[in-house]
Design a protein around this motif. Structure first.
Motif, mmCIF file in Angstrom:
data_model
loop_
_atom_site.group_PDB
_atom_site.id
_atom_site.type_symbol
_atom_site.label_atom_id
_atom_site.label_comp_id
_atom_site.label_asym_id
_atom_site.label_seq_id
_atom_site.Cartn_x
_atom_site.Cartn_y
_atom_site.Cartn_z
ATOM 1 N N ASP A 1 34.427 51.006 28.969
ATOM 2 C CA ASP A 1 33.983 50.705 30.333
ATOM 3 C C ASP A 1 33.935 49.197 30.569
ATOM 4 O O ASP A 1 34.479 48.691 31.547
ATOM 5 N N LEU A 2 33.297 48.494 29.628
ATOM 6 C CA LEU A 2 33.034 47.065 29.844
ATOM 7 C C LEU A 2 34.212 46.175 29.449
ATOM 8 O O LEU A 2 34.537 45.223 30.152
ATOM 9 N N ALA A 3 34.845 46.483 28.307
ATOM 10 C CA ALA A 3 35.817 45.534 27.752
ATOM 11 C C ALA A 3 37.262 45.910 28.057
ATOM 12 O O ALA A 3 38.169 45.163 27.760
ATOM 13 N N SER A 4 37.477 47.106 28.635
ATOM 14 C CA SER A 4 38.850 47.467 28.982
ATOM 15 C C SER A 4 38.997 47.544 30.494
ATOM 16 O O SER A 4 39.360 46.585 31.149
ATOM 17 N N ILE A 5 38.622 48.698 31.061
ATOM 18 C CA ILE A 5 38.849 48.890 32.495
ATOM 19 C C ILE A 5 37.961 47.988 33.346
ATOM 20 O O ILE A 5 38.314 47.630 34.458
ATOM 21 N N GLY A 6 36.822 47.577 32.793
ATOM 22 C CA GLY A 6 35.876 46.764 33.569
ATOM 23 C C GLY A 6 35.877 45.296 33.183
ATOM 24 O O GLY A 6 34.912 44.580 33.453
ATOM 25 N N MET A 7 36.950 44.851 32.559
ATOM 26 C CA MET A 7 36.988 43.455 32.096
ATOM 27 C C MET A 7 36.781 42.463 33.237
ATOM 28 O O MET A 7 36.017 41.507 33.117
ATOM 29 N N ALA A 8 37.458 42.678 34.361
ATOM 30 C CA ALA A 8 37.320 41.726 35.468
ATOM 31 C C ALA A 8 35.881 41.685 35.964
ATOM 32 O O ALA A 8 35.309 40.616 36.170
ATOM 33 N N GLU A 9 35.283 42.863 36.117
ATOM 34 C CA GLU A 9 33.930 42.917 36.686
ATOM 35 C C GLU A 9 32.916 42.226 35.774
ATOM 36 O O GLU A 9 32.038 41.506 36.243
ATOM 37 N N ILE A 10 33.045 42.427 34.446
ATOM 38 C CA ILE A 10 32.036 41.837 33.552
ATOM 39 C C ILE A 10 32.207 40.320 33.484
ATOM 40 O O ILE A 10 31.219 39.576 33.468
ATOM 41 N N MET A 11 33.465 39.846 33.470
ATOM 42 C CA MET A 11 33.669 38.398 33.392
ATOM 43 C C MET A 11 33.115 37.715 34.649
ATOM 44 O O MET A 11 32.481 36.661 34.573
ATOM 45 N N HIS A 12 33.367 38.333 35.791
ATOM 46 C CA HIS A 12 32.970 37.676 37.041
ATOM 47 C C HIS A 12 31.475 37.795 37.317
ATOM 48 O O HIS A 12 30.892 36.910 37.930
ATOM 49 N N VAL A 13 30.876 38.872 36.861
ATOM 50 C CA VAL A 13 29.426 38.977 37.066
ATOM 51 C C VAL A 13 28.728 37.878 36.254
ATOM 52 O O VAL A 13 27.745 37.276 36.701
ATOM 53 N N ALA A 14 29.300 37.567 35.089
ATOM 54 C CA ALA A 14 28.747 36.485 34.266
ATOM 55 C C ALA A 14 29.062 35.130 34.888
ATOM 56 O O ALA A 14 28.207 34.240 34.935
ATOM 57 N N ALA A 15 30.297 34.989 35.389
ATOM 58 C CA ALA A 15 30.695 33.717 36.001
ATOM 59 C C ALA A 15 29.807 33.385 37.202
ATOM 60 O O ALA A 15 29.443 32.231 37.429
#
Lengths: 374, 260, 82
Positions: free
Chosen positions: B104-118
């Motif tokens: 969920d987090l590191a494959s399909i949701g990679m964009a979402e997790i990086m940007h939520v942190a950014a």
């Protein structure tokens, strides 16, 4: 409030704010970007949420989160962006939470272009996302109508816990015309009884679109269909123009309908008994009204900025009672009033026939038009 | 032991209030349950239960919303950080966290997790890394170890064909918007205690408004790893920790000095 | 004398995974092979004296199935020893 000269997208965004939108989440895409830009400026001024998301995928899921709290939230995009949002839209529909999505449609498929189009009719009107659900689709034809319908969209979304699409094309989004904005509505104090906002003094709640037992999913589907039938009963909207004595009825929505009305004015001057039926709700579709219309006119001319998508719906309603002719431009080309006038004249002089070749004959005429440099 | 004798005893531990009464669907010995319990204990201890909104993922923990006695929403696969953003932005005074697996987090949701942190979104993420897709039956995950057999890497993950495991904590720690990024493990009592403290500090980061916080938890999947629950814990220690070192990758100074 | 402890396993939640059995420093836990939980697992049980209420079993339990008790400290214990 007096009329001002307003730019479509900006005016729609302001209308959303005044309708109580507390969260806007979007991603820049032509020709809808001014919507996002207006929100970027205004929402923080009002202490409301604005996020430029990393993608349309993220934007719609931010909307999903925000509306789960019971607040009014929305996004605006254009065709390719709406395609990316379809997953989230299906989840929103499956969770039965309200959301307003504005689509400023452009030429396609694929990257296409940034010119005005109505090519997303099927995607918008028939659902677009996966699973059994029915979005409400509003199709305004002017800046003023779009302003009014964005307020209506929020009200309908809340009333039916439904996805509401407001679809315009780049013409209306980019157009400047005199219009009047509504007054700022006060934000509601009450939180809907289904909202997830922290289980303070009550049992914990969850919102989800998952029903792992097919029987539970089916019960949910039944609820959605019943709600949709209620919407079909209550919320059909349309306008009529010169239809009282019309022998030819032109049917067109949005910009195509608006251009057709200019052609109709001219045709009337020529003595042709032609009128316009313009659906405002593409879903629920004015089926009954079009059925009645087909009993009073000699022929119908459908005008669209696509390959005849609404045409299919109209044919299934008219069921061969009268001939249904079609004229459309595609790919981001907006028809001129004189092109539609020519079509009205043609239908008026050569009695239309039902031969099952509507689309093929239209394509032949269209290709000839293009050869003539139109 | 006689009842009378028990009554003279102190209650040392009981099921936390923030867990619901539901029996989880997790396989016996799956450390998802430990992670759930630790999150619930921290929410209890910080008194956040009535203001917390959790965001469940797609994957084995898809039903997390049933297992917590807090408000919850269920996101689309990979989109939990976006959904959490929407919630947090319109209700900034609530405690919002996502609970996500590695697919969920590191494959399909990679964009979402990086940007939520950014964006430094003031939310907390509990990231369960068990190096495999559990719910779909044991396929290769973005965190699957080189050589590890899964149903979609039946001869072992061949890095030439399918690349290398992704170290999310290390990457996310480069984000200026992140306030607290650590990796912990759930393979023995000492590490579980450390994991709980990290979860506490992650939620403290959010409560102090210090930006994005994430605890990555090395977790087991006995069923899909095809070992016993206890052997799975040994696998974490022997094989996962060397690839995913347990460390503090970013800790906001205010959190480093916090006594909890 | 070692501190006396006591644990209770809630059979509703216990899945017989044995993480507590392996983790117990006193080796006083085992699965009860004569019993089945409602879900069909052999539940963990305190099988012999020696539990110190150290809480390790509850820390490793994935199903929050264990409640831990420990002998109450005597408030004046320090004074007596001194």
């Amino acid at each position: 409030m007096a009329k001002q000269l307003l730019k479509g997208n900006e005016a729609f965004a302001e209308a959303a704010i005044r309708a109580g939108c507390e969260g806007f989440f979007g991603y820049p895409i032509t020709p809808s970007t001014e919507f996002l830009e207006h929100m970027a400026k205004r929402m923080p001024e009002l202490g409301r949420a604005f996020v430029q998301a990393e993608s349309e995928v993220a934007a719609i899921n931010m909307v999903y989160g925000a509306v789960c709290t019971g607040k009014r939230a929305m996004t605006a995009s254009s065709s390719p962006g709406i395609s990316l949002m379809m997953e989230g839209i299906s989840y929103i529909a499956g969770t039965e939470v309200p959301a307003v999505i504005v689509n400023v449609m452009r030429g396609g498929p694929g990257l296409g272009n940034i010119a005005p189009s109505q090519g997303d009719y099927y995607q918008m009107v028939k659902g677009g996302g996966h699973g059994d659900y029915f979005p409400i689709v509003l199709a305004p034809a002017s800046v003023q109508e779009a302003i009014d319908q964005i307020g209506l969209a929020f009200d309908l979304a809340d009333k039916y816990r439904s996805v509401v699409h407001v679809i315009v094309d780049g013409n209306i989004g980019q157009m400047m015309e005199p219009a009047e904005l509504p007054p700022m509505r006060p934000l509601p104090k009450d939180v809907p009884e289904w909202a997830v906002n922290g289980a303070k003094g009550r049992a914990a709640r969850s919102l989800s679109s998952i029903y792992i037992d097919p029987k539970d999913e089916e019960v949910t589907n039944i609820r959605l269909v019943r709600r949709w039938m209620e919407i079909e009963k209550n919320e059909v909207r349309y306008t009529e123009y010169f239809l009282d004595d019309a022998e030819i009825a032109v049917i067109g929505f949005g910009t195509a309908g608006r251009v057709a009305s200019s052609a109709i004015n001219q045709a009337r001057e020529e003595g042709i008994k032609v009128g316009l039926f313009r659906p405002i709700t593409l879903a629920p579709f004015p089926k009954k009204q079009i059925e009645d219309l087909s009993k009073h006119v000699k022929s119908i001319l459908v005008v669209e900025m696509n390959s005849g998508m609404m045409l299919d719906d109209i044919q299934s309603i008219v069921q061969g009672r009268v001939p249904v002719e079609f004229f459309g431009r595609m790919g981001g080309v907006t028809p001129f009033p004189d092109e539609i006038l020519d079509e009205i004249r043609r239908v008026n002089t050569n009695e239309a026939v039902i031969n099952g070749q509507v689309r093929a004959e239209w394509l032949d005429r269209l290709e000839k038009l293009i050869e003539e440099g139109k | 032991m006689m009842l009378a004798e028990k009554q003279t005893m102190d209650l040392i531990y009981q099921r936390p209030e923030s867990l619901s009464d539901a029996i989880t669907h997790y396989c016996p010995g799956c450390t998802h349950g430990i992670a759930h319990r630790l999150v619930a204990e921290v929410i209890d201890e910080m008194g956040l239960r009535e203001k917390t909104i959790g965001v469940a993922p797609v994957g084995c923990s898809v039903f997390a919303y049933n297992y917590f006695n807090t408000d919850y929403v269920e996101a689309a696969h990979g989109r939990a950080p976006a959904m959490a953003t929407g919630i947090k932005r319109v209700l900034p005074d609530r405690t919002v966290y996502t609970y996500q697996g590695d697919g969920d987090l590191a494959s399909i949701g990679m964009a979402e997790i990086m940007h939520v942190a950014a964006r430094g979104e003031n939310i907390t993420v509990i990231f369960i890394n068990n190096a495999i897709y559990g719910m779909t039956g044991g396929q290769m995950a973005p965190t699957t170890l080189p050589g590890m057999r899964t149903t979609s890497s039946p001869n072992g993950r061949d890095v030439e064909l399918s690349g290398y495991p992704i170290r999310m904590s290390e990457m996310l720690a480069t984000m200026d918007g992140a306030g607290y990024i650590v990796r912990r493990s759930l393979h023995n009592p000492a590490n579980i205690r450390k994991a709980k403290k990290a979860i506490r500090l992650a939620f403290e980061t959010q409560e102090h408004g210090l930006g994005f916080s994430m605890v990555e938890l090395l977790s087991s999947c006995p069923t899909n790893w095809k070992v016993t629950p206890n052997e799975a814990l040994t696998f974490i220690a022997d094989h996962m920790v060397p690839v995913f070192p347990l460390d503090d990758f970013k800790v906001h100074p205010a959190i480093a000095n916090l006594k909890v | 004398m070692p501190i006396k402890g006591w644990i209770e396993v809630n059979d509703l939640y216990c899945k017989g995974c044995e993480l507590c059995v392996a983790a117990c420093p006193q080796n006083v836990l085992a699965l009860d092979l004569d019993q089945l939980t409602p879900k069909g697992y052999h539940p963990a049980r305190l099988i012999t004296a020696g539990c110190t209420g150290c809480n390790i079993c509850a820390i490793v339990c994935p199903d929050a199935a264990i409640t831990v008790y420990r002998e109450a400290r005597q408030k004046n214990k320090v004074a007596i020893n001194a």
